[in-house]
Design an enzyme around this catalytic site. Structure first.
Site, short mmCIF file in Angstrom:
data_model
loop_
_atom_site.label_atom_id
_atom_site.label_comp_id
_atom_site.label_asym_id
_atom_site.label_seq_id
_atom_site.Cartn_x
_atom_site.Cartn_y
_atom_site.Cartn_z
N SER A 14 -12.16 7.27 3.92
CA SER A 14 -13.52 7.81 3.82
C SER A 14 -14.54 6.68 3.60
CB SER A 14 -13.63 8.87 2.71
OG SER A 14 -13.50 8.30 1.45
N ARG A 66 5.76 -11.22 2.15
CA ARG A 66 4.30 -10.99 2.07
C ARG A 66 3.51 -12.09 2.78
NH1 ARG A 66 2.84 -11.02 -3.70
NH2 ARG A 66 0.75 -10.62 -2.94
N MET A 91 -3.77 -0.69 0.52
CA MET A 91 -2.87 -0.61 -0.62
C MET A 91 -1.79 -1.69 -0.65
SD MET A 91 -4.19 1.79 -2.32
CE MET A 91 -2.97 2.31 -3.53
N ARG A 92 -2.09 -2.84 -0.09
CA ARG A 92 -1.14 -3.96 -0.17
C ARG A 92 -1.82 -5.11 -0.88
NH1 ARG A 92 3.55 -5.06 2.75
NH2 ARG A 92 3.27 -7.29 2.66
N LEU A 94 -2.73 -8.77 -1.37
CA LEU A 94 -2.84 -9.88 -0.44
C LEU A 94 -2.37 -11.17 -1.13
CD1 LEU A 94 -6.30 -8.82 0.91
CD2 LEU A 94 -4.22 -8.98 2.30
N ASN A 108 -13.93 -5.89 -1.46
CA ASN A 108 -13.14 -4.71 -1.82
C ASN A 108 -14.01 -3.75 -2.61
OD1 ASN A 108 -10.77 -3.09 -2.20
ND2 ASN A 108 -10.60 -3.87 -4.29
N HIS A 110 -13.72 -0.69 -5.57
CA HIS A 110 -12.80 -0.19 -6.60
C HIS A 110 -13.51 0.91 -7.39
CE1 HIS A 110 -9.42 -0.37 -9.33
NE2 HIS A 110 -10.29 -0.26 -10.32
C1 GRF Z 1 -11.28 4.54 -2.94
O1 GRF Z 1 -11.43 5.22 -4.16
C2 GRF Z 1 -11.44 3.06 -3.13
O2 GRF Z 1 -12.32 2.72 -4.15
C3 GRF Z 1 -10.04 2.65 -3.53
O3 GRF Z 1 -9.19 3.44 -2.75
C4 GRF Z 1 -9.86 4.66 -2.41
C5 GRF Z 1 -9.82 4.76 -0.92
O4 GRF Z 1 -10.34 5.98 -0.46
N1 GRF Z 1 -9.85 1.23 -3.35
P1 GRF Z 1 -10.72 6.14 1.07
O5 GRF Z 1 -9.43 5.85 1.85
O6 GRF Z 1 -11.78 5.18 1.39
O7 GRF Z 1 -11.12 7.55 1.22
#
Ligand code: GRF
Length: 201
Positions: A14, A66, A91-92, A94, A108, A110
């Site tokens: 998203s 990696r 989700m990896r 780096l 990034n 968060h």
């Molecule tokens: C988000 O909450 C982002 O901050 C975190 O992972 C989630 C990813 O959501 N790093 P989306 O795939 O962008 O919907």
């Protein structure tokens, strides 16, 4: 000149969608040249494909370390002339070699007010801690976990007895506003990584 940007995802994407939409503005200083995922079945990849964007599923080969994986990733990005990289639910972890090569050009997002609540499930961490204010952060990526120099943040006040679901969805909406704004500022060099800090002009 628009900066050639790649978005790396692992899931629904998203935040990727919000970046793609922002880049559709003719005046936006970045354009999305690639959406790549380390998961071939990431729903976000389908969405990007439907938009006609170049996509790449870069999955780990059996036994691949990696560093080797990140070397392939780096090559895929450089071969396509990518200049900026946005992690959006990638989700990896780096490797330091990769983050050093892309220093100052790797962002990034968060879902907490870093340095509070780094790592997984930041929304739940904040909810459990019963903080009254939380938010989201966009930062330059370094070799640590959610530890790089902060570019910008947005905060929200928790409602009394707010559920985790409600908090998560309000945070996501904040993320969707903040990330394009930060990409815009970085692409236009209004904020730069200098001596390990995000410096605003
Ligand atoms: C988000 O909450 C982002 O901050 C975190 O992972 C989630 C990813 O959501 N790093 P989306 O795939 O962008 O919907």
């Amino acid at each position: 000149m628009k900066r050639a940007t790649a978005i790396l995802i692992s899931g629904r994407g998203s935040n990727m969608q919000s970046l793609v939409r922002a880049c559709q503005d003719p005046d936006f200083p970045a354009r999305i040249e690639l959406v790549a995922s380390n998961k071939a079945d990431a729903p976000g990849l389908d969405w990007a494909r439907d938009q006609g964007l170049p996509t790449l599923a870069l999955t780990r080969s059996p036994g691949e370390g990696r560093a080797d994986f990140d070397t392939r990733l780096d090559r895929a990005l450089t071969d396509r002339g990518i200049d900026l990289v946005c992690l959006a639910g990638y989700m990896r972890l780096l490797t330091a070699g990769f983050t050093e090569r892309w220093q100052g050009r790797l962002l990034n997002i968060h879902p907490s007010l870093l340095p509070s609540f780094p790592g997984l499930d930041a929304q739940a961490q904040a909810h459990r801690a019963r903080v009254r204010v939380t938010g989201c952060t966009v930062h330059f990526v370094d070799s640590g976990l959610d530890s790089g120099p902060i570019i910008d943040q947005r905060a929200l006040h928790l409602e009394p007895r707010e559920s985790l679901e409600s908090l998560s969805s309000r945070l996501l909406a904040l993320e969707h506003a903040l990330y394009p704004e930060c990409l815009k500022q970085v692409a236009a060099q209004q904020v730069q990584l200098i001596d390990g800090r995000a410096i605003w002009r």
